[in-house]
Write a protein that holds these residues in place. Sequence first.
Motif, mmCIF file in Angstrom:
data_model
loop_
_atom_site.group_PDB
_atom_site.id
_atom_site.type_symbol
_atom_site.label_atom_id
_atom_site.label_comp_id
_atom_site.label_asym_id
_atom_site.label_seq_id
_atom_site.Cartn_x
_atom_site.Cartn_y
_atom_site.Cartn_z
ATOM 1 N N PRO A 196 58.978 84.768 41.026
ATOM 2 C CA PRO A 196 59.064 83.317 41.168
ATOM 3 C C PRO A 196 59.000 82.517 39.862
ATOM 4 C CG PRO A 196 56.879 84.051 41.775
ATOM 5 C CD PRO A 196 57.702 85.297 41.511
ATOM 6 N N ARG A 197 58.912 83.184 38.725
ATOM 7 C CA ARG A 197 58.885 82.446 37.459
ATOM 8 C C ARG A 197 60.227 81.767 37.228
ATOM 9 N NH1 ARG A 197 58.070 86.585 33.146
ATOM 10 N NH2 ARG A 197 59.430 87.674 34.591
ATOM 11 N N VAL A 198 60.187 80.467 36.922
ATOM 12 C CA VAL A 198 61.401 79.691 36.698
ATOM 13 C C VAL A 198 61.163 78.757 35.513
ATOM 14 C CG1 VAL A 198 63.016 78.032 37.716
ATOM 15 C CG2 VAL A 198 61.970 79.764 39.165
ATOM 16 N N ALA A 199 62.195 78.582 34.705
ATOM 17 C CA ALA A 199 62.161 77.601 33.617
ATOM 18 C C ALA A 199 63.232 76.557 33.894
ATOM 19 C CB ALA A 199 62.406 78.283 32.279
ATOM 20 N N VAL A 200 62.967 75.341 33.440
ATOM 21 C CA VAL A 200 63.900 74.234 33.640
ATOM 22 C C VAL A 200 64.044 73.505 32.315
ATOM 23 C CG1 VAL A 200 64.431 72.179 35.013
ATOM 24 C CG2 VAL A 200 62.976 73.982 35.985
ATOM 25 N N LEU A 201 65.292 73.242 31.923
ATOM 26 C CA LEU A 201 65.563 72.527 30.676
ATOM 27 C C LEU A 201 66.274 71.218 30.999
ATOM 28 C CD1 LEU A 201 65.709 72.340 27.572
ATOM 29 C CD2 LEU A 201 67.871 73.603 27.715
ATOM 30 N N PHE A 202 65.631 70.104 30.607
ATOM 31 C CA PHE A 202 66.198 68.772 30.763
ATOM 32 C C PHE A 202 66.496 68.230 29.366
ATOM 33 C CE2 PHE A 202 63.184 69.210 34.299
ATOM 34 C CZ PHE A 202 63.902 68.737 35.387
ATOM 35 N N TYR A 203 67.592 67.460 29.239
ATOM 36 C CA TYR A 203 67.883 66.845 27.945
ATOM 37 C C TYR A 203 68.544 65.494 28.135
ATOM 38 C CZ TYR A 203 69.402 66.187 23.146
ATOM 39 O OH TYR A 203 69.588 65.679 21.880
ATOM 40 N N ASP A 204 68.013 64.504 27.448
ATOM 41 C CA ASP A 204 68.580 63.162 27.426
ATOM 42 C C ASP A 204 69.078 62.922 26.011
ATOM 43 O OD1 ASP A 204 69.022 60.405 27.168
ATOM 44 O OD2 ASP A 204 67.454 59.903 28.610
ATOM 45 N N GLY A 208 70.985 60.544 24.705
ATOM 46 C CA GLY A 208 70.853 59.173 24.217
ATOM 47 C C GLY A 208 69.446 58.835 23.759
ATOM 48 N N ALA A 209 68.460 59.279 24.524
ATOM 49 C CA ALA A 209 67.058 59.001 24.187
ATOM 50 C C ALA A 209 66.489 60.034 23.222
ATOM 51 C CB ALA A 209 66.209 58.968 25.447
ATOM 52 N N LYS A 210 67.227 61.115 23.003
ATOM 53 C CA LYS A 210 66.795 62.208 22.123
ATOM 54 C C LYS A 210 65.495 62.843 22.612
ATOM 55 C CE LYS A 210 68.999 60.026 18.205
ATOM 56 N NZ LYS A 210 68.781 59.338 16.939
ATOM 57 N N VAL A 211 65.423 63.028 23.937
ATOM 58 C CA VAL A 211 64.236 63.639 24.549
ATOM 59 C C VAL A 211 64.628 64.920 25.269
ATOM 60 C CG1 VAL A 211 62.471 63.371 26.346
ATOM 61 C CG2 VAL A 211 62.990 61.468 24.810
ATOM 62 N N GLN A 212 63.911 65.976 24.954
ATOM 63 C CA GLN A 212 64.085 67.266 25.624
ATOM 64 C C GLN A 212 62.787 67.596 26.357
ATOM 65 O OE1 GLN A 212 65.654 71.136 23.757
ATOM 66 N NE2 GLN A 212 63.440 71.287 23.513
ATOM 67 N N ILE A 213 62.928 68.072 27.600
ATOM 68 C CA ILE A 213 61.769 68.557 28.355
ATOM 69 C C ILE A 213 62.062 69.993 28.769
ATOM 70 C CG2 ILE A 213 60.310 68.281 30.398
ATOM 71 C CD1 ILE A 213 61.159 65.298 30.413
ATOM 72 N N ARG A 214 61.246 70.915 28.275
ATOM 73 C CA ARG A 214 61.330 72.315 28.700
ATOM 74 C C ARG A 214 60.152 72.555 29.624
ATOM 75 N NH1 ARG A 214 60.893 76.201 24.149
ATOM 76 N NH2 ARG A 214 59.398 74.688 23.371
ATOM 77 N N ALA A 215 60.441 72.932 30.854
ATOM 78 C CA ALA A 215 59.376 73.095 31.848
ATOM 79 C C ALA A 215 59.359 74.520 32.391
ATOM 80 C CB ALA A 215 59.575 72.106 32.995
ATOM 81 N N ARG A 216 58.178 74.938 32.839
ATOM 82 C CA ARG A 216 58.015 76.215 33.516
ATOM 83 C C ARG A 216 57.330 75.948 34.843
ATOM 84 N NH1 ARG A 216 56.248 77.246 28.501
ATOM 85 N NH2 ARG A 216 54.084 77.489 29.132
ATOM 86 N N THR A 262 57.514 74.214 41.594
ATOM 87 C CA THR A 262 56.296 73.480 41.280
ATOM 88 C C THR A 262 55.998 73.711 39.805
ATOM 89 O OG1 THR A 262 55.497 73.798 43.536
ATOM 90 C CG2 THR A 262 53.868 73.163 41.863
ATOM 91 N N LEU A 263 56.029 72.639 39.033
ATOM 92 C CA LEU A 263 55.855 72.759 37.588
ATOM 93 C C LEU A 263 54.411 73.084 37.232
ATOM 94 C CD1 LEU A 263 58.063 69.782 36.350
ATOM 95 C CD2 LEU A 263 58.695 72.177 36.703
ATOM 96 N N THR A 264 54.242 73.997 36.278
ATOM 97 C CA THR A 264 52.916 74.407 35.816
ATOM 98 C C THR A 264 52.715 74.125 34.334
ATOM 99 O OG1 THR A 264 53.743 76.647 35.414
ATOM 100 C CG2 THR A 264 52.698 76.220 37.553
ATOM 101 N N ALA A 265 53.803 73.911 33.597
ATOM 102 C CA ALA A 265 53.708 73.625 32.162
ATOM 103 C C ALA A 265 55.004 72.951 31.719
ATOM 104 C CB ALA A 265 53.496 74.915 31.375
ATOM 105 N N PHE A 266 54.887 72.100 30.702
ATOM 106 C CA PHE A 266 56.098 71.566 30.102
ATOM 107 C C PHE A 266 55.858 71.190 28.651
ATOM 108 C CE2 PHE A 266 54.256 67.775 32.061
ATOM 109 C CZ PHE A 266 54.413 66.797 31.089
ATOM 110 N N VAL A 290 58.572 64.476 17.294
ATOM 111 C CA VAL A 290 57.241 64.432 17.889
ATOM 112 C C VAL A 290 57.264 65.336 19.116
ATOM 113 C CG1 VAL A 290 55.462 62.971 18.926
ATOM 114 C CG2 VAL A 290 56.919 62.056 17.104
ATOM 115 N N ARG A 291 56.207 66.120 19.280
ATOM 116 C CA ARG A 291 56.181 67.107 20.366
ATOM 117 C C ARG A 291 54.802 67.165 21.013
ATOM 118 N NH1 ARG A 291 56.893 73.503 19.197
ATOM 119 N NH2 ARG A 291 56.838 74.248 21.342
ATOM 120 N N ALA A 292 54.811 67.331 22.335
ATOM 121 C CA ALA A 292 53.561 67.489 23.087
ATOM 122 C C ALA A 292 53.759 68.569 24.142
ATOM 123 C CB ALA A 292 53.150 66.176 23.749
ATOM 124 N N GLN A 293 52.675 69.256 24.461
ATOM 125 C CA GLN A 293 52.705 70.288 25.496
ATOM 126 C C GLN A 293 51.662 69.970 26.551
ATOM 127 O OE1 GLN A 293 51.963 73.833 23.174
ATOM 128 N NE2 GLN A 293 54.153 74.232 22.974
#
Length: 196
Positions: free
Chosen positions: A72-80, A82-90, A160-164, A175-178
């Motif tokens: 059931p491990r899944v990763a999700v990659l979102f990218y905007d 225009g806003a220059k924002v990337q979200i990598r989620a697990r 169900t997201l557990t980390a991003f 700038v980066r946050a986890q």
Amino acid sequence: MIETLEDVLTDCRNRLIRAPRDRKAPMHTPVIVTGDVDARVMVLREFDSTAWRLRFHTDSRAPKAQVIDADPRVAVLFYDKGAKVQIRARGVGEILRDGEQVDRAWAASTNFARRCYLGEGPGAGSDSPTSGLPPEFEGVEPDDAQLIPARENFALLRITLTAFDWLYLAHTGHVRAQFARGDAERADWQGRWVSP
């Protein structure tokens, strides 16, 4: 302006709330990666901002459904861009084939969208280019009676997201946050700033 970890969490939540509601939202079609390290673009259909849960439509016969059932491990990659924002989620994925939520999603779909589940399953071989649809439904919207056999192939992928990991790309300095949470159902997000 993003100045606190709470600002980052709010930014992520707001982007994911907008994504399934607005087809033009940059994060409407993220990349989904399954445990077999296979990736594909999928349409985000719903985001539950309380549970931090994503919902997608899928074919129960798709190889990814069997992979997620086994791992059931899944990763999700979102990218905007225009806003220059990337979200990598697990998160933890599950394939839902039956139940009220699946029935509701099926009922909310158009007949034209439902026809995708009439044809051969994803990955079926062909001697020529094909949509996989039965010829009588190429470019044609089936009626409700014709769609009855399609329902058994329709399923939901729920993650169900557990980390991003949130990354803002800026010429003045990225700038980066986890964020992570131990119990995906109840725990609050614990965040930290990290070097990009």
